[in-house]
Enzyme design. Sequence first.
Site, PDB file in Angstrom:
ATOM      1  CE1 TYR A  46       0.733  -0.597   4.575  1.00  0.00           C
ATOM      2  CE2 TYR A  46       0.647   1.776   4.195  1.00  0.00           C
ATOM      3  CZ  TYR A  46       1.005   0.700   4.992  1.00  0.00           C
ATOM      4  OH  TYR A  46       1.618   0.913   6.188  1.00  0.00           O
ATOM      5  CB  CYS A  47       1.618   3.982  -1.654  1.00  0.00           C
ATOM      6  SG  CYS A  47       0.436   3.988  -3.022  1.00  0.00           S
ATOM      7  NE  ARG A  48       3.247   9.875  -0.659  1.00  0.00           N
ATOM      8  CZ  ARG A  48       4.201  10.224  -1.528  1.00  0.00           C
ATOM      9  NH1 ARG A  48       3.890  10.372  -2.808  1.00  0.00           N
ATOM     10  NH2 ARG A  48       5.431  10.416  -1.135  1.00  0.00           N
ATOM     11  CB  CYS A  60      -0.616   6.946  -3.907  1.00  0.00           C
ATOM     12  SG  CYS A  60       1.127   6.607  -3.718  1.00  0.00           S
TER      13      CYS A  60
END
Lengths: 231, 231
Positions: free
Chosen positions: A172-174, A178
């Site tokens: 996962y990221c932002r 993202c």
Amino acid sequence: MDHAIAAQFARLGKALSSPQRVLLLDFLAQGERPVEALATVSGMSLANASQHLRVLLAAHLVANRKQGLQVHYRLAGSAVLSFLASLQGLAESQLAEVAQAAHAHLAVVGDLDGVDHRELQRRVEAGEVVLLDVRPAEEYAASHLPGALSMPADKLRRRLTDLPRNAEIVAYCRGPYCALAVAAVEELRRRGFQARRLADGPVQWAQRRVRTESGPSPVPTNRRQPSPRKP
Amino acid sequence: MDHAIAAQFARLGKALSSPQRVLLLDFLAQGERPVEALATVSGMSLANASQHLRVLLAAHLVANRKQGLQVHYRLAGSAVLSFLASLQGLAESQLAEVAQAAHAHLAVVGDLDGVDHRELQRRVEAGEVVLLDVRPAEEYAASHLPGALSMPADKLRRRLTDLPRNAEIVAYCRGPYCALAVAAVEELRRRGFQARRLADGPVQWAQRRVRTESGPSPVPTNRRQPSPRKP
DNA sequence: ACAGTATTCAATTGTTCAATTGATTACAAT
DNA sequence: ATTGTAATCAATTGAACAATTGAATACTGT
């Protein structure tokens, strides 16, 4: 409703009326950052970023504190975070362009979207899933999902050997907009890993009251088995 | 987050960046209205109101339909209503000016704020409370609390004899920032009634999923006992 | 005290926005 | 067809805004 009160509401709208400021807020949703970092990551000149931050400050959407030479900005409170979530929700439901843009080049087959975080947490703790936080280390430090490993996108390649081939990898990221996790999952799949993207980010965690942790990575640069298991 | 996506979010911010448009949205939260009515109630010229409505239309925050000569505007969906609620919530938590302005000349001793609507509903059905909707008749028709009587502010004085002196009277209008119910409660108290203001309005009902009804008043201009009782 | 750095301020530019005015369209009723 | 009405469009004005530049401020480390 009175004109004067409507003007107060419009203050918030004005603050959100510039793409640059929305961008800044989104980065701030990842955690506190100094002005220079925000300017760099949003692609603005320092002076310009500073002025936009002052506008957000005047609207009481962000707060700042001085630490040495640097001024660190952060969201003014959890109300701002949950408001951002509702803004994003509105944009997705009302603006077809947003949903389209998001699902065009920001979706990967098998995305986890609207996942049950309690179940995910259980699988992480059971060692069935390795959670990767592919944001920059500072953002991981500010807030991350319990049990997640900090694996900044630019270091992923060098640390592939740390990752298990038998367990599922969830990156996962932002947030949904993202691209970091998308790229990471594609890279991992090319290398033969079993990887999926978790679309949620800090904004969504706040909305769904998902538990988070903060602090540096438990395995900074070590070459040890990084998969966390129950004691 | 991409620049292009941030720009899409900012579209919504831009739409909310004018006090006039916020005002229009607040009126539209009461129900569908033709352009002229919106212009009148918001104190704008017809052309100006029309143009602001087009901006809201371009942002997909409102929708319209043509009926005969008139164009009726409405909120584009329930997502917009709940977003307005979260905007108001944010404004109250972040902008001290809003809370101050609201509580300065829009509060009455004994305001019901954040009331349990289920309990209120029970008391209305039991005849312990008479609910007054003091908004214009069209807004009552668009959506009102079950059991409420339509009692537009300008007709209140003429219909005082319809009201009971032994039951509590609860008046509401467009929401926490609307002055109609405040004035009504003050008037009623001067006349010796036992009256309180309910601060919630349609925006808050939507947020709390309060049940509503629509349709004209059950007692249009009759001089009958208006207190509704269980059959 | 001095130099160095992060940020902010001030002045400037071109752009976008809000409101007004008058003209135009779309439609209903007759 | 003609008239009247609701809404929109088009052109104009003055005001507000975003980005750039260069100077000023506030603080740190030596």
